[in-house]
Write a protein that holds these residues in place. Sequence first.
Motif, PDB file in Angstrom:
ATOM      1  N   TYR A   3     -26.467 -16.138   1.201  1.00 50.56           N
ATOM      2  CA  TYR A   3     -25.183 -16.829   1.256  1.00 50.56           C
ATOM      3  C   TYR A   3     -24.775 -17.174   2.683  1.00 50.56           C
ATOM      4  CZ  TYR A   3     -24.880 -16.016  -3.682  1.00 50.56           C
ATOM      5  OH  TYR A   3     -25.150 -16.040  -5.032  1.00 50.56           O
ATOM      6  N   ARG A   4     -25.483 -16.646   3.653  1.00 49.51           N
ATOM      7  CA  ARG A   4     -25.257 -17.102   5.021  1.00 49.51           C
ATOM      8  C   ARG A   4     -25.632 -18.578   5.146  1.00 49.51           C
ATOM      9  NH1 ARG A   4     -28.277 -12.045   7.806  1.00 49.51           N
ATOM     10  NH2 ARG A   4     -29.448 -12.287   5.877  1.00 49.51           N
ATOM     11  N   HIS A  28     -22.089 -11.766   7.579  1.00 52.04           N
ATOM     12  CA  HIS A  28     -22.814 -10.890   6.665  1.00 52.04           C
ATOM     13  C   HIS A  28     -22.452  -9.422   6.910  1.00 52.04           C
ATOM     14  CE1 HIS A  28     -25.936  -9.668   3.913  1.00 52.04           C
ATOM     15  NE2 HIS A  28     -26.480  -8.896   4.828  1.00 52.04           N
ATOM     16  N   ARG A  29     -22.325  -9.038   8.169  1.00 52.08           N
ATOM     17  CA  ARG A  29     -21.930  -7.671   8.505  1.00 52.08           C
ATOM     18  C   ARG A  29     -20.495  -7.400   8.059  1.00 52.08           C
ATOM     19  NH1 ARG A  29     -23.321  -8.181  14.647  1.00 52.08           N
ATOM     20  NH2 ARG A  29     -22.241  -6.176  14.861  1.00 52.08           N
ATOM     21  N   TYR A  30     -19.662  -8.402   8.201  1.00 51.02           N
ATOM     22  CA  TYR A  30     -18.281  -8.313   7.724  1.00 51.02           C
ATOM     23  C   TYR A  30     -18.276  -8.034   6.221  1.00 51.02           C
ATOM     24  CZ  TYR A  30     -13.304  -9.918   7.575  1.00 51.02           C
ATOM     25  OH  TYR A  30     -11.940 -10.026   7.435  1.00 51.02           O
ATOM     26  N   TYR A  31     -19.072  -8.794   5.481  1.00 48.71           N
ATOM     27  CA  TYR A  31     -19.144  -8.606   4.031  1.00 48.71           C
ATOM     28  C   TYR A  31     -19.580  -7.184   3.675  1.00 48.71           C
ATOM     29  CZ  TYR A  31     -21.437  -8.371  -0.490  1.00 48.71           C
ATOM     30  OH  TYR A  31     -21.848  -7.954  -1.723  1.00 48.71           O
ATOM     31  N   ARG A  32     -20.640  -6.721   4.299  1.00 46.72           N
ATOM     32  CA  ARG A  32     -21.169  -5.395   3.975  1.00 46.72           C
ATOM     33  C   ARG A  32     -20.149  -4.297   4.293  1.00 46.72           C
ATOM     34  NH1 ARG A  32     -27.269  -4.732   6.053  1.00 46.72           N
ATOM     35  NH2 ARG A  32     -26.911  -2.740   4.993  1.00 46.72           N
ATOM     36  N   ARG A  33     -19.472  -4.431   5.427  1.00 46.59           N
ATOM     37  CA  ARG A  33     -18.481  -3.427   5.815  1.00 46.59           C
ATOM     38  C   ARG A  33     -17.266  -3.474   4.882  1.00 46.59           C
ATOM     39  NH1 ARG A  33     -18.180   1.468   7.630  1.00 46.59           N
ATOM     40  NH2 ARG A  33     -16.678   1.833   9.302  1.00 46.59           N
ATOM     41  N   LEU A  34     -16.861  -4.682   4.492  1.00 47.32           N
ATOM     42  CA  LEU A  34     -15.735  -4.853   3.583  1.00 47.32           C
ATOM     43  C   LEU A  34     -15.985  -4.138   2.256  1.00 47.32           C
ATOM     44  CD1 LEU A  34     -13.030  -6.399   2.874  1.00 47.32           C
ATOM     45  CD2 LEU A  34     -14.504  -8.212   1.991  1.00 47.32           C
ATOM     46  N   VAL A  35     -17.158  -4.350   1.695  1.00 40.37           N
ATOM     47  CA  VAL A  35     -17.497  -3.743   0.412  1.00 40.37           C
ATOM     48  C   VAL A  35     -17.584  -2.220   0.541  1.00 40.37           C
ATOM     49  CG1 VAL A  35     -19.289  -3.581  -1.363  1.00 40.37           C
ATOM     50  CG2 VAL A  35     -18.634  -5.815  -0.456  1.00 40.37           C
ATOM     51  N   GLU A  36     -18.146  -1.761   1.645  1.00 39.73           N
ATOM     52  CA  GLU A  36     -18.273  -0.320   1.871  1.00 39.73           C
ATOM     53  C   GLU A  36     -16.904   0.357   1.952  1.00 39.73           C
ATOM     54  OE1 GLU A  36     -19.745   2.715   5.421  1.00 39.73           O
ATOM     55  OE2 GLU A  36     -20.399   0.620   5.454  1.00 39.73           O
ATOM     56  N   ILE A  37     -16.015  -0.188   2.774  1.00 39.36           N
ATOM     57  CA  ILE A  37     -14.702   0.425   2.966  1.00 39.36           C
ATOM     58  C   ILE A  37     -13.812   0.221   1.752  1.00 39.36           C
ATOM     59  CG2 ILE A  37     -12.637   0.437   4.428  1.00 39.36           C
ATOM     60  CD1 ILE A  37     -15.085   1.705   5.688  1.00 39.36           C
ATOM     61  N   ASN A  38     -14.071  -0.825   0.993  1.00 36.62           N
ATOM     62  CA  ASN A  38     -13.273  -1.097  -0.201  1.00 36.62           C
ATOM     63  C   ASN A  38     -13.401   0.020  -1.238  1.00 36.62           C
ATOM     64  OD1 ASN A  38     -11.509  -3.262  -1.302  1.00 36.62           O
ATOM     65  ND2 ASN A  38     -12.971  -3.201  -2.998  1.00 36.62           N
ATOM     66  N   GLN A  39     -14.455   0.805  -1.158  1.00 33.07           N
ATOM     67  CA  GLN A  39     -14.615   1.943  -2.054  1.00 33.07           C
ATOM     68  C   GLN A  39     -13.661   3.084  -1.691  1.00 33.07           C
ATOM     69  OE1 GLN A  39     -18.770   2.998  -1.985  1.00 33.07           O
ATOM     70  NE2 GLN A  39     -19.449   0.979  -2.653  1.00 33.07           N
ATOM     71  N   GLN A  40     -13.173   3.054  -0.457  1.00 34.56           N
ATOM     72  CA  GLN A  40     -12.274   4.104   0.022  1.00 34.56           C
ATOM     73  C   GLN A  40     -10.807   3.686   0.006  1.00 34.56           C
ATOM     74  OE1 GLN A  40     -13.712   5.265   3.928  1.00 34.56           O
ATOM     75  NE2 GLN A  40     -15.838   4.921   3.294  1.00 34.56           N
ATOM     76  N   MET A  41     -10.534   2.401   0.176  1.00 34.57           N
ATOM     77  CA  MET A  41      -9.166   1.889   0.142  1.00 34.57           C
ATOM     78  C   MET A  41      -9.175   0.502  -0.477  1.00 34.57           C
ATOM     79  SD  MET A  41      -8.251   0.630   4.024  1.00 34.57           S
ATOM     80  CE  MET A  41      -9.279   1.693   5.058  1.00 34.57           C
TER      81      MET A  41
END
Length: 239
Positions: A3-4, A28-41
């Motif tokens: 998707y890049r 792409h790094r933004y996407y991965r970090r967003l999904v990761e942190i979204n599990q916590q908040m």
Amino acid sequence: MDYREWLQERAAEDLGVELSGAQLDQFHRYYRRLVEINQQMNLTAITEEKEVFAKHFYDSLTLAHYLPFHELKSLIDVGTGAGFPGLALKIAFPDIRLALLDSLNKRVVFLRELAEELDLAGVETIHGRAEETARLSEYRERFDLATARAVAKLNVLAEYCLPFVRVGGCFAAMKGPGLREEMKEGKRAVEKLGGQEIEERSLSLPEGMGERHLILIEKKVSTPKAYPRKPGTPLRKPI
């Protein structure tokens, strides 16, 4: 699918925004970090990769189709949430000075750490309410552009955002469909707060992913000192 490459092609063809390989990697790094942190908040209800790239990243970049971002020096994103549109625009236009304002400190911490991870210089994260922050001299009427994405109705948003905009600058509200009544209700507030020209732009996200509307307001005169009012007042008693 990568998707890049999709974002690179669509941004260039639809919006006139050219993205380098390094910038696409940041998204792409933004996407991965967003999904990761979204599990916590709770940052976003949208986590599928294609939808994040279309409904968050591409959507954020649509502003660049209507505003001269290569001429803008400063941007404040009010009620930024997970960083949209501000941080996405900063990736695309790294020379802009960006302030990200949110009332929830957990989101502010996430965005501060994310900006560092993405090696983005010139990003200030602010924990606070718009009504209080806009009264501080270092922020009041200091920005070329203020943005807000799906935060509140226009008559409330105008009081949150226009005090941050310098005379001659612009306030851009990013909205979904159904704006006619909202714009009619917001006209009085916009004029009272220093804005005069209200323009609406309609657009469609790629592949039928939704309709969007942008409200662009040019600031003609300084916002009266009485505004913004105390926290909570704009929402309870819109102008």
